[in-house]
Enzyme design. Structure first.
Site, PDB file in Angstrom:
ATOM      1  CB  THR A   1      36.930  60.458  -0.402  1.00  0.00           C
ATOM      2  OG1 THR A   1      35.934  60.455  -1.473  1.00  0.00           O
ATOM      3  CG2 THR A   1      37.509  61.928  -0.414  1.00  0.00           C
ATOM      4  CE  LYS A   2      31.834  57.417  -1.723  1.00  0.00           C
ATOM      5  NZ  LYS A   2      30.808  56.903  -0.897  1.00  0.00           N
TER       6      LYS A   2
ATOM      7  CG  LEU B   1      39.296  64.683  -2.793  1.00  0.00           C
ATOM      8  CD1 LEU B   1      40.733  64.141  -2.221  1.00  0.00           C
ATOM      9  CD2 LEU B   1      39.284  66.026  -2.473  1.00  0.00           C
ATOM     10  CE1 TYR B   2      32.012  59.712  -4.804  1.00  0.00           C
ATOM     11  CE2 TYR B   2      32.820  59.285  -6.818  1.00  0.00           C
ATOM     12  CZ  TYR B   2      31.928  59.029  -5.802  1.00  0.00           C
ATOM     13  OH  TYR B   2      30.805  57.953  -5.708  1.00  0.00           O
ATOM     14  CB  ALA B   3      38.358  57.992  -7.174  1.00  0.00           C
TER      15      ALA B   3
END
Length: 340
Positions: A158-159, A154-156
């Protein structure tokens, strides 16, 4: 120039702000000083900037990005010409444990920054993306001209969303935006949740090191000074439209709008076991390795193609990992008062 740096108490944001102050810019710093990791380290980083407060060259405000009114008020009280947006909820594995933190900071917070930039006629917004956007891609080195539609965390995601949101604002409002896909940044004053910090602490405490993918990870470890140089080079060169961009065969790295994305890395991938060997050398102690399988959300290798950044800004990373790791160890032992 007057430059807003978000995440100014963070690893990269603090180093960038310090260099801006040294070259004579005025820095408006924003950070929420959250407790994702040691707040005392964040406060110590801020102390590095406080020597500039006598001339009002550095201004700090504790504001959370989700506080839209607070962000808008900061832009009104201290109008910046350009913005370096580095505040975010970081970490691949933590995004699996606490996904909503990433939506709040990386999505809601980012739209607040975009809106403020739009309404205050900002000359250039430079923001942090990540090498994690390459996700399931296998072709190495990772190129900004490749598709990145298969994130593994999810981090990726969002970016990647940040890059798309920025493009919309560049297109609709002619706001120059540049996204920087950072590749495994390390060095003095780094983040305690990153491998270098964790490994150093474990070795010194005679604790086993959790080494995922059985140590066969390769990472494009990039020293903090090289990252700062790249950020400032990009800041000083606002994004412009690519006149040769073609919607029938669209280039993912450029646009008809004033929008760009770049990789910013060392272009020298290093196997994780080599990284650990260097730590053993500089710490004078052997590591106890706990070899583990690949973790969910992780990718086996990262390797930055930085041709576009070199050609357009003259960026040239110069710090080999042997030098960077030694400098980190020296800083770590001094900061934590550990005698080798």
């Amino acid at each position: 120039m007057d430059i807003l740096v978000t995440g100014v108490a963070g690893f990269i944001g603090n180093a960038v702000a310090l260099e801006l102050l040294k070259r004579g810019d005025r820095v408006i710093g924003l950070d929420n000083l959250n407790d994702y990791y040691d707040v005392n380290l964040k406060k110590a980083r801020l102390e590095r900037l406080n020597s500039f407060t006598a001339s009002d060259q550095f201004v700090f405000r504790k504001i959370d990005l989700v506080n839209r009114a607070g962000v808008n008020q900061l832009f009104t009280d201290f109008p910046p010409q350009r913005v370096i947006h580095l505040a975010a909820q970081a970490g691949v594995r933590y995004s699996i444990e606490n996904p909503l933190a990433y939506i709040d900071s990386n999505i809601v917070g980012f739209i607040h920054i975009l809106e403020a930039c739009r309404h205050h006629q900002i000359e250039h917004l430079v923001y942090a993306s990540t090498s994690s956007v390459y996700g399931a891609n296998k072709k190495l080195p990772f190129s900004v001209h490749d598709n990145v539609d298969h994130p593994l965390s999810l981090y990726a995601a969002t970016k990647k969303a940040n890059e798309l949101m920025a493009h919309t604002y560049s297109y609709l409002y002619d706001l120059p935006t540049t996204g920087l896909r950072f590749f495994t940044v390390y060095g003095p004053w780094g983040r305690p949740d990153m491998a270098l910090f964790k490994f150093t602490k474990a070795i010194l405490n005679n604790e086993p090191l959790p080494v995922f993918n059985y140590g066969k990870h390769r990472r494009d470890f990039t020293y903090i000074d090289d990252i700062v140089e790249g950020v400032l080079r990009v800041l000083d060169r606002p994004a412009t439209p690519n006149p040769s961009w073609n919607g029938e065969s669209p280039d993912p790295a450029t646009s008809l709008a004033p929008w760009r994305v770049y990789n910013i890395g060392a272009h020298r991938p290093v196997e994780l076991l080599r990284y650990i060997e260097l730590l053993e050398t500089y710490l004078g102690k052997k590591a106890q390795l706990n070899l583990l399988p690949l973790q969910p959300g992780d990718v086996p290798d990262t390797y930055a193609d930085v041709v576009a950044l070199k050609e357009e800004t003259g960026y040239e990373p110069t710090t080999p990992v042997e030098v960077g790791v030694q400098r980190f160890v020296e800083w770590y032992c001094d900061f934590y008062r550990i005698c080798l």
